[in-house]
Scaffold this motif. Structure first.
Motif, PDB file in Angstrom:
ATOM      1  N   ASN A  95      53.710  54.319  51.553  1.00  0.00           N
ATOM      2  CA  ASN A  95      53.872  55.766  51.786  1.00  0.00           C
ATOM      3  C   ASN A  95      55.349  56.139  51.879  1.00  0.00           C
ATOM      4  N   LEU A  96      56.134  55.314  52.566  1.00  0.00           N
ATOM      5  CA  LEU A  96      57.573  55.581  52.654  1.00  0.00           C
ATOM      6  C   LEU A  96      58.231  55.436  51.296  1.00  0.00           C
ATOM      7  N   LEU A  97      57.849  54.407  50.550  1.00  0.00           N
ATOM      8  CA  LEU A  97      58.414  54.195  49.218  1.00  0.00           C
ATOM      9  C   LEU A  97      58.135  55.388  48.309  1.00  0.00           C
ATOM     10  N   ASN A  98      56.906  55.865  48.317  1.00  0.00           N
ATOM     11  CA  ASN A  98      56.539  57.023  47.487  1.00  0.00           C
ATOM     12  C   ASN A  98      57.285  58.275  47.926  1.00  0.00           C
ATOM     13  N   ALA A  99      57.432  58.453  49.230  1.00  0.00           N
ATOM     14  CA  ALA A  99      58.139  59.633  49.736  1.00  0.00           C
ATOM     15  C   ALA A  99      59.606  59.617  49.298  1.00  0.00           C
ATOM     16  N   GLN A 100      60.230  58.452  49.349  1.00  0.00           N
ATOM     17  CA  GLN A 100      61.640  58.357  48.960  1.00  0.00           C
ATOM     18  C   GLN A 100      61.833  58.580  47.465  1.00  0.00           C
ATOM     19  N   THR A 101      60.986  57.963  46.654  1.00  0.00           N
ATOM     20  CA  THR A 101      61.124  58.152  45.203  1.00  0.00           C
ATOM     21  C   THR A 101      60.765  59.576  44.793  1.00  0.00           C
ATOM     22  N   ASN A 102      59.787  60.171  45.472  1.00  0.00           N
ATOM     23  CA  ASN A 102      59.441  61.569  45.173  1.00  0.00           C
ATOM     24  C   ASN A 102      60.571  62.516  45.560  1.00  0.00           C
ATOM     25  N   LYS A 103      61.243  62.194  46.666  1.00  0.00           N
ATOM     26  CA  LYS A 103      62.387  63.015  47.063  1.00  0.00           C
ATOM     27  C   LYS A 103      63.513  62.917  46.029  1.00  0.00           C
ATOM     28  N   ASN A 104      63.767  61.720  45.545  1.00  0.00           N
ATOM     29  CA  ASN A 104      64.793  61.552  44.512  1.00  0.00           C
ATOM     30  C   ASN A 104      64.447  62.344  43.255  1.00  0.00           C
ATOM     31  N   LEU A 105      63.187  62.255  42.849  1.00  0.00           N
ATOM     32  CA  LEU A 105      62.752  62.998  41.667  1.00  0.00           C
ATOM     33  C   LEU A 105      62.895  64.498  41.888  1.00  0.00           C
ATOM     34  N   ALA A 106      62.478  64.991  43.051  1.00  0.00           N
ATOM     35  CA  ALA A 106      62.552  66.425  43.334  1.00  0.00           C
ATOM     36  C   ALA A 106      63.992  66.913  43.369  1.00  0.00           C
ATOM     37  N   LYS A 107      64.888  66.076  43.906  1.00  0.00           N
ATOM     38  CA  LYS A 107      66.299  66.489  43.995  1.00  0.00           C
ATOM     39  C   LYS A 107      66.900  66.729  42.619  1.00  0.00           C
ATOM     40  N   TYR A 108      66.694  65.794  41.720  1.00  0.00           N
ATOM     41  CA  TYR A 108      67.316  65.930  40.396  1.00  0.00           C
ATOM     42  C   TYR A 108      66.560  66.910  39.508  1.00  0.00           C
ATOM     43  N   ASP A 109      65.270  67.052  39.731  1.00  0.00           N
ATOM     44  CA  ASP A 109      64.523  68.095  39.017  1.00  0.00           C
ATOM     45  C   ASP A 109      65.049  69.476  39.393  1.00  0.00           C
ATOM     46  N   ALA A 110      65.322  69.668  40.671  1.00  0.00           N
ATOM     47  CA  ALA A 110      65.847  70.956  41.137  1.00  0.00           C
ATOM     48  C   ALA A 110      67.226  71.223  40.544  1.00  0.00           C
ATOM     49  N   LYS A 111      68.069  70.189  40.478  1.00  0.00           N
ATOM     50  CA  LYS A 111      69.408  70.385  39.927  1.00  0.00           C
ATOM     51  C   LYS A 111      69.355  70.688  38.432  1.00  0.00           C
ATOM     52  N   LEU A 112      68.487  70.004  37.714  1.00  0.00           N
ATOM     53  CA  LEU A 112      68.357  70.288  36.280  1.00  0.00           C
ATOM     54  C   LEU A 112      67.816  71.702  36.046  1.00  0.00           C
ATOM     55  N   ALA A 113      66.894  72.134  36.904  1.00  0.00           N
ATOM     56  CA  ALA A 113      66.392  73.511  36.793  1.00  0.00           C
ATOM     57  C   ALA A 113      67.513  74.509  37.027  1.00  0.00           C
ATOM     58  N   GLU A 114      68.414  74.202  37.957  1.00  0.00           N
ATOM     59  CA  GLU A 114      69.561  75.074  38.193  1.00  0.00           C
ATOM     60  C   GLU A 114      70.475  75.123  36.970  1.00  0.00           C
ATOM     61  N   LEU A 115      70.726  73.966  36.354  1.00  0.00           N
ATOM     62  CA  LEU A 115      71.587  73.926  35.163  1.00  0.00           C
ATOM     63  C   LEU A 115      70.971  74.721  34.014  1.00  0.00           C
ATOM     64  N   GLN A 116      69.661  74.637  33.837  1.00  0.00           N
ATOM     65  CA  GLN A 116      68.996  75.418  32.792  1.00  0.00           C
ATOM     66  C   GLN A 116      69.130  76.911  33.062  1.00  0.00           C
ATOM     67  N   LEU A 117      69.037  77.284  34.326  1.00  0.00           N
ATOM     68  CA  LEU A 117      69.233  78.688  34.696  1.00  0.00           C
ATOM     69  C   LEU A 117      70.667  79.117  34.428  1.00  0.00           C
ATOM     70  N   LEU A 118      71.619  78.265  34.768  1.00  0.00           N
ATOM     71  CA  LEU A 118      73.026  78.588  34.522  1.00  0.00           C
ATOM     72  C   LEU A 118      73.314  78.738  33.033  1.00  0.00           C
ATOM     73  N   GLN A 119      72.669  77.928  32.199  1.00  0.00           N
ATOM     74  CA  GLN A 119      72.863  78.072  30.762  1.00  0.00           C
ATOM     75  C   GLN A 119      72.352  79.423  30.272  1.00  0.00           C
ATOM     76  N   LEU A 120      71.195  79.841  30.760  1.00  0.00           N
ATOM     77  CA  LEU A 120      70.631  81.126  30.340  1.00  0.00           C
ATOM     78  C   LEU A 120      71.502  82.296  30.793  1.00  0.00           C
ATOM     79  N   THR A 121      72.179  82.162  31.914  1.00  0.00           N
ATOM     80  CA  THR A 121      73.064  83.228  32.384  1.00  0.00           C
ATOM     81  C   THR A 121      74.449  83.161  31.750  1.00  0.00           C
ATOM     82  N   GLY A 122      74.676  82.096  30.940  1.00  0.00           N
ATOM     83  CA  GLY A 122      75.961  81.969  30.257  1.00  0.00           C
ATOM     84  C   GLY A 122      77.064  81.400  31.114  1.00  0.00           C
TER      85      GLY A 122
END
Length: 449
Positions: free
Chosen positions: A415-442
């Motif tokens: 459970n701890l292992l899954n929570a840590q890897t899921n947190k890592n995935l969520a962190k970088y998914d959120a950052k990539l979503a921000e970069l995609q938004l920044l590209q659309l705003t120019g």
């Protein structure tokens, strides 16, 4: 079984030592190397250079044309001239007159100058259109750079995620190895059965395999990044795992000004300007053309002697100036058709602009919602890690006291292992979503990394 585990442990430890010595490749350095060496960006930069050459004065039609021509002719003749019925002073028939190897030469050279004084303003609007073509090519290059940056950070953050997962799996393996040793000691003192040792060894094997698979994925991802950076594929490096998110107020300001900076919208506007100049260029066919010409020539004629005249050398220097006016009063309707088609193309571009504006607005709204959703998931996953850490620590205490089974302890660890890897995935998914938004705003190329 112990030999297999020992081999895996040595292998993973060796890989860890190699990676620990890898130099850090910061995000700024990755961007700098991509801008300098990436294949796609190099091609885009060359396209901009071509467009820059096309918009120059040398391609404008405003400069005159100057040409030089030269020629030479050579001839040699053998001839016989007869005088039938003619007599000389003695009353004898006049003899034939022969000219052998009579040579003649002619040399010509000239400089010719042509200049279009007025062409119905077609040249002017074409020059302005080329300026817009350059701006359009620059925007296309910017789009290529933005897409490359998104690709770059997609791989960069995948490496960061796998690097953090690697540390999590290393810790999981260490805990499983420690549990195996404890199970062996307990078995030696008769405190548990062989089954506990076998369960612990199975978990060590699974954790080792997961770690090896993650490291293989990490190596592949690093090769992908090296390809984007156009450098040695097996170059070793580590990445920065620190993430900073843009302030919500700043993001909202970018969104409000997206229409002014979005690269797709700007490209449509440049195409509109080009189509507008196409209409004016077509209309120039209704106006007259005025041109100036000038030439300077030198000629030398060397003629051979004939029966009646001696050979001559004739040298001629010539200077001429002229002006021309042409007005195509009716060209069968070709100009009218070109104007109509150019106007239709302009209307289509206006329609396309409306479509692009609507699509960009939709994409920004979707991207913003996705970003907020992923950021919320990341915050939840951060709390989930804290909860699972507490649960794991308590489970470890209970396990060491013999109050829970190894299976229950393993479940807390998973459970701890899954929570840590899921947190890592969520962190970088959120950052990539921000970069995609920044590209659309120019703003992708204007914000700090």
């Amino acid at each position: 079984m112990k030999e297999i585990i020992a081999t895996v442990v040595l292998l993973t430890a060796g890989l860890f030592c190699v990676q620990a010595q890898s130099p850090l490749l910061t995000k700024e350095e990755a961007v700098e190397q991509a801008l300098e060496h990436n294949f796609g960006i190099e091609v885009a930069r060359n396209q901009v250079e071509i467009a820059d050459n096309n918009q120059g004065i040398l391609n404008s039609g405003y400069l005159p044309s100057l040409s030089a021509v030269a020629g030479a002719d050579y001839s040699r003749d053998d001839s016989t001239i007869e005088f039938p019925g003619q007599v000389d002073d003695q009353g004898n028939p006049r003899p034939d007159f022969e000219i052998n190897q009579a040579e003649a030469q002619r040399y010509t050279s000239a400089l010719q100058l042509n200049y279009t004084l007025f062409d119905g303003l077609g040249r002017l609007y074409n020059y302005k259109s080329l300026k817009e073509e350059y701006e359009l090519t620059t925007l296309q290059a910017r789009e290529t750079i933005e897409n490359t940056m998104l690709e770059l950070f997609s791989v960069y953050y995948e490496i960061a995620r796998l690097s953090e997962n690697e540390k999590v799996l290393e810790e999981a393996l260490r805990i499983s190895q420690d549990r195996t040793k404890r199970a062996e000691y307990a078995f030696e003192f008769g405190q548990n059965t062989k089954l506990n040792i076998l369960n612990a060894e199975v978990d060590v094997t699974n954790d080792s395999i997961n770690l090896l698979n993650t490291r293989q994925q990490l190596k592949n991802a690093k090769r992908d990044l090296n390809l984007i950076l156009n450098r040695e594929l097996d170059a070793a490096f580590a990445v920065d795992t620190l993430i900073q998110f843009t302030s919500p107020l700043v993001l909202q300001d970018y969104i409000d000004r997206a229409e002014e900076n979005n690269v797709s919208v700007l490209q449509v506007e440049r195409n509109l300007a080009i189509n507008e100049y196409d209409i004016k260029i077509s209309k120039s066919g209704y106006l007259p053309r005025i041109g100036l010409t000038g030439s300077y020539g030198w000629n030398l004629n060397q003629s051979a002697a004939s029966a009646f005249f001696p050979g001559t050398n004739n040298t001629n220097n010539n200077l001429s100036l002229g002006a021309s006016l042409s007005w195509n009063l009716f060209d069968g309707g070709n100009t009218a058709v070109r104007i109509k088609n150019a106007k239709i193309a302009y209307e289509n571009q206006e329609i396309l602009k409306k479509q692009v504006l609507l699509e960009v607005d939709r994409d920004i709204k979707n991207a913003f919602d996705i970003y907020k959703n992923r950021l919320s998931i990341y915050r939840i996953q951060e709390k989930n890690v804290v909860t699972n850490k507490n649960n794991f620590e308590r489970s470890r205490e209970q396990f060491q006291l013999g109050r829970i089974t190894s299976i229950e302890f393993r479940q807390a660890q998973i459970n701890l292992l899954n929570a840590q890897t899921n947190k890592n995935l969520a962190k970088y998914d959120a950052k990539l979503a921000e970069l995609q938004l920044l590209q659309l705003t120019g703003q992708l190329l204007n914000v700090p990394l």
